[in-house]
Design a protein around this motif. Structure first.
Motif, mmCIF file in Angstrom:
data_model
loop_
_atom_site.group_PDB
_atom_site.id
_atom_site.type_symbol
_atom_site.label_atom_id
_atom_site.label_comp_id
_atom_site.label_asym_id
_atom_site.label_seq_id
_atom_site.Cartn_x
_atom_site.Cartn_y
_atom_site.Cartn_z
ATOM 1 N N THR A 41 -27.067 -1.852 20.656
ATOM 2 C CA THR A 41 -27.777 -1.414 22.079
ATOM 3 C C THR A 41 -27.179 -2.219 22.932
ATOM 4 O OG1 THR A 41 -29.632 -2.619 21.146
ATOM 5 C CG2 THR A 41 -29.392 -0.073 21.000
ATOM 6 N N ASP A 42 -27.106 -3.737 22.680
ATOM 7 C CA ASP A 42 -26.841 -4.815 23.323
ATOM 8 C C ASP A 42 -25.222 -4.969 23.728
ATOM 9 O OD1 ASP A 42 -29.242 -6.829 21.736
ATOM 10 O OD2 ASP A 42 -29.408 -5.628 23.633
ATOM 11 N N THR A 43 -24.633 -4.367 22.911
ATOM 12 C CA THR A 43 -23.089 -4.772 23.182
ATOM 13 C C THR A 43 -22.377 -3.324 22.497
ATOM 14 O OG1 THR A 43 -22.993 -5.885 21.039
ATOM 15 C CG2 THR A 43 -22.823 -7.101 22.916
ATOM 16 N N PRO A 44 -22.287 -2.201 23.279
ATOM 17 C CA PRO A 44 -21.735 -0.856 23.099
ATOM 18 C C PRO A 44 -20.419 -1.030 22.345
ATOM 19 C CG PRO A 44 -21.833 -1.064 25.486
ATOM 20 C CD PRO A 44 -22.549 -2.257 24.750
ATOM 21 N N THR A 45 -19.756 -2.125 22.701
ATOM 22 C CA THR A 45 -18.249 -2.105 22.192
ATOM 23 C C THR A 45 -18.359 -3.006 20.985
ATOM 24 O OG1 THR A 45 -17.823 -4.073 23.846
ATOM 25 C CG2 THR A 45 -17.048 -1.756 24.580
ATOM 26 N N ASP A 46 -17.187 -3.005 20.270
ATOM 27 C CA ASP A 46 -16.983 -3.858 19.095
ATOM 28 C C ASP A 46 -16.397 -5.218 19.220
ATOM 29 O OD1 ASP A 46 -17.798 -1.608 17.393
ATOM 30 O OD2 ASP A 46 -15.770 -0.914 17.415
ATOM 31 N N ALA A 47 -16.005 -5.398 20.347
ATOM 32 C CA ALA A 47 -15.223 -6.542 20.727
ATOM 33 C C ALA A 47 -15.582 -6.738 22.178
ATOM 34 C CB ALA A 47 -13.771 -6.700 20.585
ATOM 35 N N ALA A 48 -15.494 -8.193 22.766
ATOM 36 C CA ALA A 48 -15.592 -8.499 24.250
ATOM 37 C C ALA A 48 -14.121 -8.976 24.575
ATOM 38 C CB ALA A 48 -16.346 -9.857 24.143
ATOM 39 N N THR A 49 -14.091 -8.557 26.064
ATOM 40 C CA THR A 49 -12.986 -9.140 26.523
ATOM 41 C C THR A 49 -13.123 -10.594 27.064
ATOM 42 O OG1 THR A 49 -12.435 -6.782 27.255
ATOM 43 C CG2 THR A 49 -11.266 -8.749 28.626
ATOM 44 N N ILE A 50 -12.292 -11.372 26.850
ATOM 45 C CA ILE A 50 -12.101 -12.974 27.147
ATOM 46 C C ILE A 50 -11.215 -13.132 28.013
ATOM 47 C CG2 ILE A 50 -12.291 -15.258 26.402
ATOM 48 C CD1 ILE A 50 -14.504 -13.544 25.037
ATOM 49 N N THR A 74 -9.160 -9.568 23.487
ATOM 50 C CA THR A 74 -10.381 -9.099 22.929
ATOM 51 C C THR A 74 -10.749 -9.913 21.633
ATOM 52 O OG1 THR A 74 -9.038 -7.657 21.638
ATOM 53 C CG2 THR A 74 -10.072 -6.907 23.721
ATOM 54 N N LEU A 75 -11.991 -10.309 21.796
ATOM 55 C CA LEU A 75 -12.578 -10.974 20.334
ATOM 56 C C LEU A 75 -13.878 -10.380 19.902
ATOM 57 C CD1 LEU A 75 -12.705 -13.545 18.621
ATOM 58 C CD2 LEU A 75 -13.849 -14.699 20.536
ATOM 59 N N ALA A 76 -13.837 -10.213 18.510
ATOM 60 C CA ALA A 76 -15.200 -9.554 17.985
ATOM 61 C C ALA A 76 -16.333 -10.428 18.130
ATOM 62 C CB ALA A 76 -14.798 -9.330 16.604
ATOM 63 N N TYR A 77 -17.409 -9.782 18.344
ATOM 64 C CA TYR A 77 -18.711 -10.509 18.581
ATOM 65 C C TYR A 77 -19.035 -11.831 17.506
ATOM 66 C CZ TYR A 77 -19.396 -7.473 22.380
ATOM 67 O OH TYR A 77 -19.339 -6.715 23.371
ATOM 68 N N ASP A 78 -18.844 -11.267 16.177
ATOM 69 C CA ASP A 78 -18.966 -12.002 14.976
ATOM 70 C C ASP A 78 -17.541 -12.623 14.389
ATOM 71 O OD1 ASP A 78 -17.991 -9.928 14.035
ATOM 72 O OD2 ASP A 78 -19.600 -9.525 12.333
ATOM 73 N N GLY A 79 -16.680 -12.760 15.470
ATOM 74 C CA GLY A 79 -15.335 -13.297 14.785
ATOM 75 C C GLY A 79 -14.922 -14.659 14.831
ATOM 76 N N PRO A 134 -18.795 -14.801 21.997
ATOM 77 C CA PRO A 134 -19.296 -14.109 23.037
ATOM 78 C C PRO A 134 -20.702 -13.327 22.755
ATOM 79 C CG PRO A 134 -17.382 -12.876 21.851
ATOM 80 C CD PRO A 134 -17.459 -14.284 21.392
ATOM 81 N N LEU A 135 -21.166 -13.223 23.706
ATOM 82 C CA LEU A 135 -22.458 -12.316 23.448
ATOM 83 C C LEU A 135 -22.814 -11.094 24.401
ATOM 84 C CD1 LEU A 135 -25.535 -15.075 23.082
ATOM 85 C CD2 LEU A 135 -24.399 -14.007 21.527
ATOM 86 N N THR A 136 -21.475 -11.048 25.627
ATOM 87 C CA THR A 136 -21.453 -9.972 26.318
ATOM 88 C C THR A 136 -20.206 -9.277 26.329
ATOM 89 O OG1 THR A 136 -20.970 -11.582 28.103
ATOM 90 C CG2 THR A 136 -23.175 -10.933 28.075
ATOM 91 N N GLU A 137 -20.000 -8.096 27.036
ATOM 92 C CA GLU A 137 -18.818 -7.329 26.899
ATOM 93 C C GLU A 137 -17.721 -8.017 27.555
ATOM 94 O OE1 GLU A 137 -19.093 -3.027 27.498
ATOM 95 O OE2 GLU A 137 -21.035 -3.336 27.828
#
Length: 359
Positions: A261-270, A282-287, A347-350
């Motif tokens: 619900t906080d991050t609707p995508t699987d990965a963030a754009t850095i 792109t980078l996975a949030y828990d990567g 990352p914590l945001t998209e």
């Protein structure tokens, strides 16, 4: 701000300081003099290949500002790849890749000030303190400096003769307390270890904790934290206490994955900003960390320790949010201003935009 960069420097001198410590002085070409101009307490990151492995290590500058040389000290540690190489194999004429000076373990010099400086150092933690001490005594003639220096034995005291010479040169302005942990007490030397008890004892004497204008603590994490807390408890303003570690007792932990619900995508754009250029991936949030991911995508970002200690990978968040697993080097004001250690950040945001060109 000029991005930190590596340059090949030739070793001018290797000087044996103790049985397990060597200091290394570099020749700096005239066209690089401005790039390698340093502030007391800063460090250099050295890079070389040992066998098939690229090795990077950060070492504090031990020269005083104005001495006309660029010198670091390297203490051999058990299993240390670079420190062993430096102590056993490096010689004048060898060339190392050296990153331009970095670090904020210092306070501005004020020639007319009459300040009280205190430093607590253990082992090779004396290295940046030597740079600070020599610079302060030479450039602030009304200031005084108290050094508490811990070692195992007399023979392991790095810069012992130079410290004695400085004490004789600056009589009344430089006080040195040697603390030895593994040798019977000798005249003028303290036994035991540097800790809260010693801090309280010193502050109960002529050294008043509330009058300390700047305290510099450098050594292993437990000692630094204990001395920091003891100084604050005795009355030294926390803003006047500056710390630098040469090791930690904890290992980095991965950031927790955010809820969908906080991050609707699987990965963030850095997006990485460096030298006026932009690189996105792109980078996975828990990567992996942002630093490691950026390198994997071809970015040549500065780094050294990758453990949150050296601050070489510092950058500023321009957009989005990250979580740092560890932080042993950023000051509170830097965190408040949006600076992070990219080796510890995920990352914590998209979308996250990180600026390596920020001052």
């Amino acid at each position: 701000m000029t991005t930190p960069s590596f340059h090949p420097l030739t070793i001018r001198e290797c000087r044996r300081e103790t049985a397990d410590t060597v200091s290394i002085a570099f020749d700096v070409p005239a066209d690089l003099a401005d790039r390698f101009r340093f502030v007391q307490g800063q460090y250099l990151t050295l890079k070389t290949r040992i066998g098939d492995e690229e090795v990077r290590r950060s070492y504090s500058i031990c020269s005083g500002v104005g001495e006309g040389e660029l010198r670091v000290a390297v203490k051999k540690v058990d299993g240390g790849l670079f420190s062993t190489h430096a102590n056993q194999s490096l010689a004048p004429g060898a060339v190392l890749e050296v990153m331009t000076p970095m670090g904020r373990f210092h306070t501005p010099i004020a020639p007319d000030a009459a300040r009280t400086y205190v430093a607590f150092a253990a082992g090779s933690g004396i290295t940046p303190v030597m740079s600070i001490l020599k610079t302060v005594l030479a450039q602030e003639p009304k200031s005084r400096f108290v050094l508490v220096y811990g070692n195992r034995t007399v023979s392991s005291i790095i810069f012992r003769e130079e410290l004695e010479d400085l004490k004789n040169r600056y009589i009344g302005r430089l006080v040195i307390h040697h603390v030895l942990s593994r040798e019977p007490e000798e005249a003028g030397l303290l036994g035991g270890r540097i800790g809260a008890g010693l801090v309280r004892e010193l502050c109960a004497g002529p050294l008043k904790a509330e009058d300390i204008d700047a305290a510099f603590l450098c050594g292993p994490q437990p000692m630094v934290e204990e001395v920091r807390d003891a100084l604050a408890a005795c009355g030294t303003p926390p803003a006047n206490i500056h710390v630098e570690l040469f090791g930690t007792t904890t290992s980095a932990r991965p950031a927790a994955k955010m809820a969908a619900t906080d991050t609707p995508t699987d990965a963030a754009t850095i997006a990485i900003l460096q030298d006026g250029k932009r690189k996105e991936f792109t980078l996975a949030y828990d990567g992996e960390s942002i630093l490691d991911a950026a390198h994997r995508h071809g970015a040549d970002l500065p780094y050294s320790c990758k453990s949150g200690v050296c601050c070489t990978c510092r950058a500023k968040i321009r957009e989005g949010k990250v979580e740092m697993a560890e932080n042993y080097s950023l000051e509170p004001w830097e965190v408040e201003a949006g600076y992070v250690l990219t080796c510890q950040s995920r990352p914590l945001t998209e979308r996250v935009v990180i600026d390596f060109d920020a001052a």
